[in-house]
Scaffold this active site. Structure first.
Site, PDB file in Angstrom:
ATOM      1  N   GLU A 135      -5.829  -8.674   1.126  1.00 58.57           N
ATOM      2  CA  GLU A 135      -5.883  -8.186   2.751  1.00 58.57           C
ATOM      3  C   GLU A 135      -7.802  -7.823   2.188  1.00 58.57           C
ATOM      4  OE1 GLU A 135      -4.703  -4.841   4.855  1.00 58.57           O
ATOM      5  OE2 GLU A 135      -1.946  -5.477   4.420  1.00 58.57           O
TER       6      GLU A 135
ATOM      7  N   GLU B  15       0.748  -1.377  -0.248  1.00 61.52           N
ATOM      8  CA  GLU B  15      -0.444   0.334   0.077  1.00 61.52           C
ATOM      9  C   GLU B  15       0.870   0.985   0.050  1.00 61.52           C
ATOM     10  OE1 GLU B  15      -2.727  -0.427   3.670  1.00 61.52           O
ATOM     11  OE2 GLU B  15      -3.692  -1.594   1.916  1.00 61.52           O
TER      12      GLU B  15
HETATM   13  C1  GBH Z   1      -4.452  -2.098   5.265  1.00 61.96           C
HETATM   14  O1  GBH Z   1      -4.448  -0.689   5.565  1.00 61.96           O
HETATM   15  C2  GBH Z   1      -3.166  -2.137   6.130  1.00 61.96           C
HETATM   16  O2  GBH Z   1      -2.794  -2.884   5.485  1.00 61.96           O
HETATM   17  C3  GBH Z   1      -3.092  -2.963   7.592  1.00 61.96           C
HETATM   18  O3  GBH Z   1      -2.031  -2.864   7.910  1.00 61.96           O
HETATM   19  C4  GBH Z   1      -4.079  -2.583   8.620  1.00 61.96           C
HETATM   20  O4  GBH Z   1      -4.346  -2.711   9.588  1.00 61.96           O
HETATM   21  C5  GBH Z   1      -5.807  -2.825   7.931  1.00 61.96           C
HETATM   22  O5  GBH Z   1      -5.978  -1.992   6.066  1.00 61.96           O
HETATM   23  C6  GBH Z   1      -6.938  -2.242   9.010  1.00 61.96           C
HETATM   24  O6  GBH Z   1      -6.900  -1.181   8.539  1.00 61.96           O
HETATM   25  O7  GBH Z   1     -13.240   4.676   5.779  1.00 61.96           O
HETATM   26  O8  GBH Z   1     -14.818   3.547   4.204  1.00 61.96           O
HETATM   27  O9  GBH Z   1     -12.955   5.478   3.955  1.00 61.96           O
HETATM   28  C7  GBH Z   1      -6.317  -0.644   4.770  1.00 61.96           C
HETATM   29  C8  GBH Z   1      -5.802   0.605   3.976  1.00 61.96           C
HETATM   30  C9  GBH Z   1      -7.270   2.885   4.284  1.00 61.96           C
HETATM   31  C10 GBH Z   1      -8.533   1.430   3.694  1.00 61.96           C
HETATM   32  C11 GBH Z   1      -7.933   3.793   4.586  1.00 61.96           C
HETATM   33  C12 GBH Z   1      -9.827   2.126   4.415  1.00 61.96           C
HETATM   34  C13 GBH Z   1     -10.596   4.157   4.880  1.00 61.96           C
HETATM   35  C14 GBH Z   1     -11.726   3.392   4.367  1.00 61.96           C
HETATM   36  N1  GBH Z   1      -6.617   1.486   4.662  1.00 61.96           N
HETATM   37  N2  GBH Z   1      -9.368   3.693   4.019  1.00 61.96           N
HETATM   38  S1  GBH Z   1     -13.577   4.099   4.295  1.00 61.96           S
END
Ligand code: GBH
Length: 457
Positions: A364, A165
């Protein structure tokens, strides 16, 4: 293929990341990472939680591997901590490599396929002090590190992912600052994004030079498909912009298309440092052919146009003038994220056509809920339903022609959820952070059952 059966050899497993589970941050000669520094800074992480102990996986990797066997999961995706392997980011540390050596041997002895991620956000603090991802040199340091890890583990690890990511590492780390190193400047974040992608490409070069037969190399991107209530020109423009900066900006260069023209135009007012950071030849480096794409998916984003096409967005990502990101729609997870499995199907089908049939692995997918242990059990029906509906969504995508090769749940264990500390539980195995006792959740048993059947029950 029977109705809900998956293709033969489909990967079923779970994923983790070094800083989120290992602990042991001062052991085995490990140097500090930006997450040690950030989590020690007051006000950054909820409840002042840190990864200093986390799941104590550094000492419990043997019994954690045994958990994978008990669950019946044949694939395990984990990440290597750069500051464990190179405490100052540059000098090889045999003791740090020895930890991953033991972990890999433990997995192989159990017939578990290791899928190794080189970078899941724990940059050596020394590399940040030298400029971090906004500095071009970091991309070269990352490629050197990739070569060192491959030299040590390449004889046993068949599946490699460079970076997890880059969106988060760049935009959360250097843009909004809600992740380490906590810098708040989107012009800097765009430059960091370019250097992360360059680092990916340079690492691909180093890895493929040392490749052994049967080895595959990939990277993992997080995707948030954009949804709008309406199909006017303005709605389509809002979708285009969000999809542009969130998804295509990271994907297209990797596919050899360079940065998308429309996104370059959207972010043009961002200082010009980004455009200047792109040197001749970078596009070719980033375009190194990957064997599969890791697809990290949690939730879609709801977007809507504003009346004034130049109005400032409520979302700070670069290039989003004239549109807002709307609140998520229920039912929500504990994190407040949407549960919309159809967006995963649409995403995989779109990726299949946009990449020209590249093999895809859901690297994931998962959800946080408030779980409690009662009588040695964790009943988590909401997570079981999330996994069930999303695995079904993957099946739908395969039925529509997408070449999806695996599904890895986030996460094997409840763990250090970055800025949220230990408040968000994503595991299919519960962790009591006072006693370190692990308890398999119903969702873990469900996933194991799916793996055993290679089909939804
Ligand atoms: C992953 O990133 C990571 O790789 C991992 O380390 C982490 O523990 C896992 O997610 C859980 O968080 O508010 O509905 O618009 C995920 C990246 C970026 C996904 C922010 C969700 C917001 C969604 N995230 N995004 S929303």
């Amino acid at each position: 293929m029977a109705e809900l059966e998956f293709p033969p050899g489909f990967w079923w497993g779970a994923a983790t990341a070094s800083y989120q589970i290992e602990g042991g941050v001062t052991e085995g000669g490990r140097g500090p990472s930006i997450w040690d520094t950030y989590s020690a800074t007051p006000g950054k992480v909820l409840n002042s939680d840190t990864g200093a102990v986390a799941c104590d996986h550094y000492h419990r990797y043997g019994s954690d591997a045994a958990l994978l066997s008990e669950l019946g999961l044949p694939v395990y995706r984990f990440s290597v901590a750069w500051p464990r392997v190179m405490p100052d980011g540059r000098t090889r540390n045999a003791e740090g490599l020895a930890f991953y050596d033991r972990l890999v041997d433990e997995l192989l002895s159990r017939d578990i396929l290791p899928v190794l991620t080189l970078y899941h956000w724990d940059l050596p603090q020394a590399i940040e002090d030298a400029g971090g991802w906004p500095s071009r040199d970091t991309a070269y340091r990352f490629a050197d590190y990739a070569a060192v890890v491959h030299d040590a583990l390449g004889d046993r690890v068949p599946q490699w992912t460079t970076i997890n990511e880059p969106f988060c590492a760049a935009f959360l780390g250097y843009g909004s600052g809600v992740h380490a190193p906590g810098i708040q400047d989107y012009d800097t974040a765009l430059v960091a994004a370019h250097h992360l992608l360059l680092g990916h490409g340079l690492a691909m070069r180093a890895l493929t030079e040392q490749a052994r037969p049967g080895q595959d190399f990939s990277l993992a991107l997080n995707f948030a498909p954009a949804l709008a209530d309406g199909d006017t020109e303005a709605h389509r423009e809002a979708v285009r912009k969000f999809d542009g900066i969130h998804n295509r900006f990271f994907l297209d260069p990797v596919l050899g298309r360079g940065y998308p023209e429309d996104v370059m135009a959207d972010v043009e007012h961002h200082g010009g440092r980004f455009a200047k950071s792109i040197r001749d030849g970078d596009t070719d480096v980033i375009a190194a052919a990957i064997d599969w794409l890791g697809v990290n998916y949690y939730a879609p984003a709801r977007v809507a146009p504003l009346d004034d096409p130049l109005a400032k967005s409520n979302c700070p990502l670069p290039g989003l003038r004239g549109m807002d990101v709307l609140p998520a729609r229920g039912p929500l997870t504990s994190f407040g994220w949407e549960q919309t499995p159809s967006s995963l199907t649409d995403l995989l089908v779109w990726l299949d056509s946009h990449t020209g049939g590249l093999p895809l692995v859901v690297a994931e997918n998962g959800a946080s809920f408030e779980d409690t242990v009662t009588d040695g059990r964790v009943h988590d029906p909401a997570r079981v339903a999330y996994l069930d509906t999303h695995i079904r969504a993957v099946h739908d995508a395969i039925a529509r022609g997408a070449d999806v090769r695996g599904y890895l749940a986030w996460s094997l264990l409840d763990n250090f959820e970055w800025g949220m500390g230990y408040t968000q539980r994503f595991g299919v195995v519960h962790v009591d952070f006072d006693t370190q006792v692990r308890t398999i959740k119903d969702s873990g048993r469900f996933l194991g059952e799916v793996a055993k059947l290679n089909s939804l029950p």
